[in-house]
Structure formats: C-alpha cells, structure tokens
Design a protein around this motif. Structure first.
Motif, PDB file in Angstrom:
ATOM      1  N   TYR A 124       0.901  -1.302  -0.173  1.00 46.97           N
ATOM      2  CA  TYR A 124      -0.246  -0.083  -0.003  1.00 46.97           C
ATOM      3  C   TYR A 124       0.732   1.390   0.101  1.00 46.97           C
ATOM      4  O   TYR A 124       0.347   2.328  -0.053  1.00 46.97           O
ATOM      5  CB  TYR A 124      -0.889   0.137   1.208  1.00 46.97           C
ATOM      6  N   LEU A 125       2.016   1.169  -0.078  1.00 50.58           N
ATOM      7  CA  LEU A 125       3.121   2.262   0.331  1.00 50.58           C
ATOM      8  C   LEU A 125       2.781   3.502  -0.618  1.00 50.58           C
ATOM      9  O   LEU A 125       2.946   4.593  -0.506  1.00 50.58           O
ATOM     10  CB  LEU A 125       4.578   1.877   0.244  1.00 50.58           C
ATOM     11  N   PHE A 126       2.532   3.041  -1.943  1.00 47.98           N
ATOM     12  CA  PHE A 126       2.497   3.836  -3.131  1.00 47.98           C
ATOM     13  C   PHE A 126       1.034   4.467  -3.136  1.00 47.98           C
ATOM     14  O   PHE A 126       0.766   5.116  -4.220  1.00 47.98           O
ATOM     15  CB  PHE A 126       2.775   3.365  -4.233  1.00 47.98           C
ATOM     16  N   ASP A 127       0.156   3.973  -2.587  1.00 46.79           N
ATOM     17  CA  ASP A 127      -1.349   4.499  -2.472  1.00 46.79           C
ATOM     18  C   ASP A 127      -1.508   5.925  -2.006  1.00 46.79           C
ATOM     19  O   ASP A 127      -0.589   6.085  -0.906  1.00 46.79           O
ATOM     20  CB  ASP A 127      -2.308   3.609  -1.856  1.00 46.79           C
ATOM     21  N   ARG A 128      -2.459   6.678  -2.548  1.00 46.92           N
ATOM     22  CA  ARG A 128      -2.485   7.935  -2.009  1.00 46.92           C
ATOM     23  C   ARG A 128      -3.067   7.922  -0.652  1.00 46.92           C
ATOM     24  O   ARG A 128      -3.973   7.069  -0.250  1.00 46.92           O
ATOM     25  CB  ARG A 128      -3.519   8.707  -2.952  1.00 46.92           C
ATOM     26  N   PHE A 129      -2.768   8.821   0.179  1.00 45.07           N
ATOM     27  CA  PHE A 129      -3.056   9.100   1.505  1.00 45.07           C
ATOM     28  C   PHE A 129      -2.556   7.797   2.334  1.00 45.07           C
ATOM     29  O   PHE A 129      -2.939   7.895   3.846  1.00 45.07           O
ATOM     30  CB  PHE A 129      -4.627   9.313   1.569  1.00 45.07           C
ATOM     31  N   TYR A 130      -1.810   6.841   1.957  1.00 45.35           N
ATOM     32  CA  TYR A 130      -1.448   5.634   2.712  1.00 45.35           C
ATOM     33  C   TYR A 130      -0.351   6.037   3.729  1.00 45.35           C
ATOM     34  O   TYR A 130       0.784   6.800   3.373  1.00 45.35           O
ATOM     35  CB  TYR A 130      -1.045   4.619   2.139  1.00 45.35           C
ATOM     36  N   ARG A 131      -0.273   5.816   4.772  1.00 46.20           N
ATOM     37  CA  ARG A 131       0.776   6.201   5.914  1.00 46.20           C
ATOM     38  C   ARG A 131       0.740   5.027   6.769  1.00 46.20           C
ATOM     39  O   ARG A 131      -0.229   4.674   7.619  1.00 46.20           O
ATOM     40  CB  ARG A 131       0.680   7.353   6.548  1.00 46.20           C
ATOM     41  N   SER A 132       1.754   4.190   6.842  1.00 43.24           N
ATOM     42  CA  SER A 132       2.045   3.265   7.909  1.00 43.24           C
ATOM     43  C   SER A 132       1.762   3.509   9.079  1.00 43.24           C
ATOM     44  O   SER A 132       2.067   5.035   9.579  1.00 43.24           O
ATOM     45  CB  SER A 132       3.343   2.662   7.633  1.00 43.24           C
ATOM     46  N   GLU A 133       1.655   2.927  10.209  1.00 39.30           N
ATOM     47  CA  GLU A 133       1.402   3.297  11.667  1.00 39.30           C
ATOM     48  C   GLU A 133       2.499   3.878  12.046  1.00 39.30           C
ATOM     49  O   GLU A 133       2.389   4.814  13.036  1.00 39.30           O
ATOM     50  CB  GLU A 133       1.182   2.034  12.541  1.00 39.30           C
ATOM     51  N   GLY A 144       0.775  11.611   3.027  1.00 36.26           N
ATOM     52  CA  GLY A 144       0.661  10.228   2.390  1.00 36.26           C
ATOM     53  C   GLY A 144       0.501  10.185   0.840  1.00 36.26           C
ATOM     54  O   GLY A 144      -0.092   9.404   0.204  1.00 36.26           O
ATOM     55  N   LEU A 145       1.137  11.489   0.402  1.00 35.78           N
ATOM     56  CA  LEU A 145       1.113  11.606  -1.117  1.00 35.78           C
ATOM     57  C   LEU A 145       2.432  11.531  -1.757  1.00 35.78           C
ATOM     58  O   LEU A 145       2.361  11.392  -3.038  1.00 35.78           O
ATOM     59  CB  LEU A 145       0.371  13.014  -1.351  1.00 35.78           C
ATOM     60  N   GLY A 146       3.677  11.767  -0.993  1.00 32.49           N
ATOM     61  CA  GLY A 146       4.827  11.732  -1.512  1.00 32.49           C
ATOM     62  C   GLY A 146       5.031  10.664  -2.361  1.00 32.49           C
ATOM     63  O   GLY A 146       5.664  10.628  -3.649  1.00 32.49           O
ATOM     64  N   LEU A 147       4.760   9.525  -2.066  1.00 27.92           N
ATOM     65  CA  LEU A 147       5.181   8.140  -2.888  1.00 27.92           C
ATOM     66  C   LEU A 147       4.210   7.753  -3.935  1.00 27.92           C
ATOM     67  O   LEU A 147       4.702   7.226  -4.836  1.00 27.92           O
ATOM     68  CB  LEU A 147       5.275   7.028  -1.728  1.00 27.92           C
ATOM     69  N   ALA A 148       3.036   8.368  -3.728  1.00 25.65           N
ATOM     70  CA  ALA A 148       1.969   8.338  -4.904  1.00 25.65           C
ATOM     71  C   ALA A 148       2.667   9.089  -5.964  1.00 25.65           C
ATOM     72  O   ALA A 148       2.452   8.677  -7.104  1.00 25.65           O
ATOM     73  CB  ALA A 148       0.621   8.814  -4.174  1.00 25.65           C
ATOM     74  N   ILE A 149       3.199  10.293  -5.655  1.00 28.22           N
ATOM     75  CA  ILE A 149       3.392  11.433  -6.583  1.00 28.22           C
ATOM     76  C   ILE A 149       4.580  10.714  -7.363  1.00 28.22           C
ATOM     77  O   ILE A 149       4.856  10.732  -8.542  1.00 28.22           O
ATOM     78  CB  ILE A 149       3.812  12.648  -6.131  1.00 28.22           C
ATOM     79  N   THR A 150       5.642  10.137  -6.370  1.00 34.33           N
ATOM     80  CA  THR A 150       6.760   9.689  -6.832  1.00 34.33           C
ATOM     81  C   THR A 150       6.458   8.412  -7.963  1.00 34.33           C
ATOM     82  O   THR A 150       7.048   8.504  -8.994  1.00 34.33           O
ATOM     83  CB  THR A 150       7.639   8.799  -5.729  1.00 34.33           C
ATOM     84  N   ARG A 151       5.578   7.645  -7.376  1.00 32.33           N
ATOM     85  CA  ARG A 151       5.283   6.767  -8.413  1.00 32.33           C
ATOM     86  C   ARG A 151       4.642   7.112  -9.852  1.00 32.33           C
ATOM     87  O   ARG A 151       4.881   6.580 -10.846  1.00 32.33           O
ATOM     88  CB  ARG A 151       4.153   5.514  -7.724  1.00 32.33           C
ATOM     89  N   SER A 152       3.683   8.129  -9.634  1.00 31.47           N
ATOM     90  CA  SER A 152       3.179   8.573 -10.878  1.00 31.47           C
ATOM     91  C   SER A 152       4.112   9.141 -11.933  1.00 31.47           C
ATOM     92  O   SER A 152       3.988   8.919 -12.948  1.00 31.47           O
ATOM     93  CB  SER A 152       2.180   9.654 -10.466  1.00 31.47           C
ATOM     94  N   ILE A 153       5.260   9.979 -11.440  1.00 27.67           N
ATOM     95  CA  ILE A 153       6.174  10.609 -12.181  1.00 27.67           C
ATOM     96  C   ILE A 153       6.984   9.453 -12.751  1.00 27.67           C
ATOM     97  O   ILE A 153       7.174   9.357 -13.971  1.00 27.67           O
ATOM     98  CB  ILE A 153       6.826  11.448 -11.301  1.00 27.67           C
ATOM     99  N   VAL A 154       7.415   8.275 -12.141  1.00 24.53           N
ATOM    100  CA  VAL A 154       8.347   7.617 -12.657  1.00 24.53           C
ATOM    101  C   VAL A 154       7.532   6.639 -13.747  1.00 24.53           C
ATOM    102  O   VAL A 154       8.007   6.300 -14.765  1.00 24.53           O
ATOM    103  CB  VAL A 154       8.755   6.137 -11.530  1.00 24.53           C
TER     104      VAL A 154
END
Length: 179
Positions: A124-133, A144-154
C-alpha cells in the motif's frame, strides 16, 4: 499557525500535481535525453542540507543517459530522500543514493538504515494518503502523497518503482528508467 499554513499549502500543491498527472499523464512530462547523473550530482548540496546530521553518500556511475524530465526526477529524488530522513535516526542515519547502468535503462536507488517497513504495509506504500502506523504522528508523518506522486512521475517516464525493506534494518527504493 504558520507551519500549519505551510503544511496545508503543500497538501494542496501535491493534490493538484497528482490531478494533473492523472489527467495529462505523460504529456505533463517533458522528456529529454541527457545524463541523469548530472541531475543527481547537482542536487548533492541540497540533499546534504535536507539530511541534517545524517550521512549522505552518492555512488553514481557517469553517463547515466536516459530520457527524463530533470525537474520531475529532482522531485522524485527529493521525495525519497525526505522519506529516508523522516525514518532514520538524526545522528546515526545513513542515506545512500546509487545510480547504475542496466540493460535497456538506468537504475536509481535510495537506501537508508532507518526503521524499515513492515511487510503488511509494502503493498500500500504507493497508494494515495496511505501512511504506515510508524509515520502517523504529525511530527514525522506527511500527507501520504509523496510516494504516490513519486510513482506517478516514474510511471509517466515509462519506468517502474518498488521497495525492499526489513523492519529495523531500513529500506531501499529502486527505480528503473528506460533509455
């Protein structure tokens, strides 16, 4: 009050960027054929400053030529280093950035010796708004948007991203970009 305003401003900016990537996809990326190593090396002072007291090392092969948008790749690197900073000890943290040639492309990795990610969170790491505990408190946790943005750019570059992590040992984010 000022920091809360900045946080909300960043959240709005991130949401607008994701909406634009969703709407436009690859056309919002301006690909040029140039060395990625030059982009990364130019960021070194900024990455060291972002890391604070953490140790930052770069192992970047020369002439990592691939088609990329330099500004968007800077954002990818900054997002990954920022995550590493959030999840490593301020005094003992180490962040290593590596770039190597691969068949039909370039591999970039950002590795840290931080807290690591539990296996149940990785899908779930690359899902929007997902933050691990472990990142839920406001001091460390983002939107919880940084990794979603990263994946979208890549992915807009025709590339792929994934993570390898062990709790208590750290994480490595691997990016592959085509030539």
């Amino acid at each position: 009050m000022h920091s809360e305003s900045e946080r909300l401003n960043k959240l709005v900016h991130d949401l607008l960027l994701l909406a634009k990537l969703d709407r436009d996809g690859a056309p919002s990326i301006e690909l040029v054929n140039m060395p990625l190593d030059e982009v990364i090396r130019s960021m070194e002072p900024q990455l060291i400053m972002l890391a604070g007291y953490r140790k930052v090392t770069l192992t970047i092969e020369p002439k990592l030529i691939c088609r990329h948008d330099p500004d968007k790749m800077k954002q990818v690197i900054l997002n990954l280093v920022h995550n590493a900073v959030q999840h490593t000890d301020e005094a003992l943290g180490c962040i290593h950035i590596e770039g190597v040639h691969q068949e039909n492309g370039v591999q970039l990795s950002v590795r840290d010796n931080g807290t690591g990610i539990a296996p149940e969170h990785i899908p779930y790491l690359f899902d929007r708004f997902y933050r691990s505990e472990s990142s839920r408190n406001r001091k460390k946790g983002g939107s919880g948007l940084g990794l979603a943005i990263t994946r979208s750019i890549v992915e807009a570059h025709g590339g792929a991203i994934h993570v390898i992590s062990r709790v208590g040992e750290g994480s490595t984010f691997l990016i592959w970009l085509p030539h």
